[in-house]
Design a protein around this motif. Structure first.
Motif, mmCIF file in Angstrom:
data_model
loop_
_atom_site.group_PDB
_atom_site.id
_atom_site.type_symbol
_atom_site.label_atom_id
_atom_site.label_comp_id
_atom_site.label_asym_id
_atom_site.label_seq_id
_atom_site.Cartn_x
_atom_site.Cartn_y
_atom_site.Cartn_z
ATOM 1 N N LEU A 111 2.876 -51.004 -0.403
ATOM 2 C CA LEU A 111 3.908 -51.554 0.479
ATOM 3 C C LEU A 111 5.213 -50.781 0.363
ATOM 4 C CD1 LEU A 111 3.426 -55.415 0.025
ATOM 5 C CD2 LEU A 111 3.009 -54.086 2.090
ATOM 6 N N HIS A 112 5.370 -50.031 -0.711
ATOM 7 C CA HIS A 112 6.611 -49.290 -0.947
ATOM 8 C C HIS A 112 6.307 -47.812 -1.172
ATOM 9 C CE1 HIS A 112 7.398 -53.507 -2.225
ATOM 10 N NE2 HIS A 112 8.495 -53.308 -1.519
ATOM 11 N N VAL A 135 -9.572 -51.931 -0.723
ATOM 12 C CA VAL A 135 -8.176 -52.387 -0.820
ATOM 13 C C VAL A 135 -7.461 -52.114 0.494
ATOM 14 C CG1 VAL A 135 -5.956 -52.034 -1.975
ATOM 15 C CG2 VAL A 135 -8.070 -52.062 -3.316
ATOM 16 N N GLU A 136 -6.890 -53.177 1.065
ATOM 17 C CA GLU A 136 -6.119 -53.021 2.306
ATOM 18 C C GLU A 136 -4.704 -52.559 1.989
ATOM 19 O OE1 GLU A 136 -4.164 -55.924 5.679
ATOM 20 O OE2 GLU A 136 -6.154 -56.422 4.925
ATOM 21 N N LEU A 137 -4.065 -53.209 1.006
ATOM 22 C CA LEU A 137 -2.719 -52.825 0.584
ATOM 23 C C LEU A 137 -2.458 -53.375 -0.815
ATOM 24 C CD1 LEU A 137 -0.738 -55.572 0.878
ATOM 25 C CD2 LEU A 137 -1.091 -55.069 3.288
ATOM 26 N N TRP A 138 -1.430 -52.819 -1.462
ATOM 27 C CA TRP A 138 -1.056 -53.292 -2.787
ATOM 28 C C TRP A 138 0.441 -53.112 -2.982
ATOM 29 C CZ3 TRP A 138 1.225 -50.026 -6.381
ATOM 30 C CH2 TRP A 138 1.162 -48.655 -6.105
ATOM 31 N N ALA A 139 0.969 -53.786 -3.995
ATOM 32 C CA ALA A 139 2.389 -53.639 -4.326
ATOM 33 C C ALA A 139 2.565 -53.798 -5.833
ATOM 34 C CB ALA A 139 3.240 -54.676 -3.599
ATOM 35 N N ARG A 140 3.461 -53.020 -6.375
ATOM 36 C CA ARG A 140 3.872 -53.197 -7.768
ATOM 37 C C ARG A 140 4.936 -54.283 -7.761
ATOM 38 N NH1 ARG A 140 4.991 -54.134 -12.457
ATOM 39 N NH2 ARG A 140 5.204 -52.608 -14.143
ATOM 40 N N ILE A 141 4.646 -55.426 -8.351
ATOM 41 C CA ILE A 141 5.554 -56.567 -8.299
ATOM 42 C C ILE A 141 6.760 -56.320 -9.204
ATOM 43 C CG2 ILE A 141 5.791 -59.030 -8.804
ATOM 44 C CD1 ILE A 141 2.800 -59.312 -8.183
ATOM 45 N N GLN A 142 7.934 -56.570 -8.650
ATOM 46 C CA GLN A 142 9.171 -56.473 -9.427
ATOM 47 C C GLN A 142 9.726 -57.876 -9.667
ATOM 48 O OE1 GLN A 142 10.132 -53.607 -10.661
ATOM 49 N NE2 GLN A 142 8.576 -52.424 -9.556
ATOM 50 N N ARG A 143 10.664 -57.980 -10.572
ATOM 51 C CA ARG A 143 11.243 -59.279 -10.925
ATOM 52 C C ARG A 143 11.785 -59.982 -9.686
ATOM 53 N NH1 ARG A 143 15.298 -59.250 -15.843
ATOM 54 N NH2 ARG A 143 13.347 -58.515 -16.795
ATOM 55 N N VAL A 162 -2.487 -57.364 -4.748
ATOM 56 C CA VAL A 162 -3.506 -56.592 -4.030
ATOM 57 C C VAL A 162 -4.110 -57.473 -2.942
ATOM 58 C CG1 VAL A 162 -5.649 -55.272 -4.194
ATOM 59 C CG2 VAL A 162 -4.084 -55.340 -6.147
ATOM 60 N N ARG A 163 -4.254 -56.915 -1.744
ATOM 61 C CA ARG A 163 -5.009 -57.607 -0.705
ATOM 62 C C ARG A 163 -6.259 -56.796 -0.414
ATOM 63 N NH1 ARG A 163 -1.633 -59.206 4.084
ATOM 64 N NH2 ARG A 163 -1.180 -60.944 2.681
ATOM 65 N N GLY A 164 -7.426 -57.428 -0.609
ATOM 66 C CA GLY A 164 -8.679 -56.763 -0.322
ATOM 67 C C GLY A 164 -8.956 -56.720 1.164
ATOM 68 N N THR A 165 -9.859 -55.847 1.565
ATOM 69 C CA THR A 165 -10.214 -55.754 2.978
ATOM 70 C C THR A 165 -10.940 -57.010 3.449
ATOM 71 O OG1 THR A 165 -12.221 -54.548 2.315
ATOM 72 C CG2 THR A 165 -10.320 -53.233 3.004
ATOM 73 N N ASP A 166 -11.423 -57.835 2.514
ATOM 74 C CA ASP A 166 -12.042 -59.098 2.899
ATOM 75 C C ASP A 166 -11.023 -60.217 3.055
ATOM 76 O OD1 ASP A 166 -11.308 -59.555 0.288
ATOM 77 O OD2 ASP A 166 -13.279 -60.281 -0.373
#
Length: 233
Positions: A111-112, A135-143, A162-166
């Protein structure tokens, strides 16, 4: 809809102390399905359905009488910050020597555009996610991106979304092998699993799962499915 599932679900939902909302409906359906699965399927349960329903009522009444006071929780949808301020050196080689002081770019599913990590295994997991067809998309979560309240009252942010393609949504936390079993990590794990069940039961935000990943998983896992399997998810 006929069958054991709606009957047992309705037995649960008609208790006076069960709230009449979508989260309760989702949880009741999940509990009813667990009872059916535990009995070996609807056919094996059919002859004893009335007895099982009465047993559920007795169990629920007992749990309610012994339960501690509860608090109302709500679910709201919010988006990740579209831009993150970065003061780190930008590094384009995501596979070279690791530095916690670098921001890595060149991602295709993040996402970034820039992401930074605490360890080599964390960056390795990001590389696996970014290259995986499931994997459709992912993000490194910040505070502050996702706040999960633990039993101790502290806020907890997992490492990855993480959002899977399913369509399944995952929260991933990576920990050193020798910290997986510590009380603090296990307390956060329980809080995050409860959070994922609550949001899933809400019904409007899809299916959520929390997965605790040991760092040694990244020594051999080369796909997201392998990460989940080796993490016991």
């Amino acid at each position: 809809m006929g069958g054991a599932l709606p009957l047992l679900r309705d037995v649960i939902l008609t208790r006076d102390f069960v709230t009449a909302d979508r989260a309760a409906a989702g949880a009741a359906k999940r509990l009813a399905q667990a009872v059916i699965d535990g009995a070996g399927g609807e056919e094996k349960l059919a002859a004893h359905l009335s007895t099982v329903a009465n047993s559920i009522v007795l169990k629920l009444n007992g749990f309610y009488q012994q339960a501690a006071p509860t608090y109302t929780e709500t679910v709201s949808d919010q988006v990740f910050a579209p831009v993150r301020l970065n003061s780190r050196t930008i590094e384009s080689n995501r596979f070279g020597p690791f530095s916690a002081r670098a921001s890595y770019d060149g991602w295709t599913k993040s996402l970034h555009s820039l992401n930074w990590f605490d360890s080599t295994p964390e960056r390795g997991l990001a590389n696996v996610l970014d290259a995986d067809a499931d994997v459709e998309l992912w993000a490194r979560i910040q505070r502050g991106d996702i706040n999960i309240t633990t039993d101790a009252g502290s806020n907890y942010n997992p490492d990855f979304f993480v959002r899977g393609t399913d369509g399944t949504n995952y929260l991933l936390e990576m920990k050193a092998d020798n910290k997986i079993g510590t009380p603090d990590v296990q307390s956060r794990k329980k809080a995050a699993e409860d959070w994922a069940r609550f949001v899933t039961d809400h019904g409007d935000l899809g299916t959520w799962r929390y997965v605790l990943v040991a760092e040694n998983v990244m020594k051999t896992a080369r796909t997201f499915a392998a990460v989940l399997q080796q993490a016991g998810a």
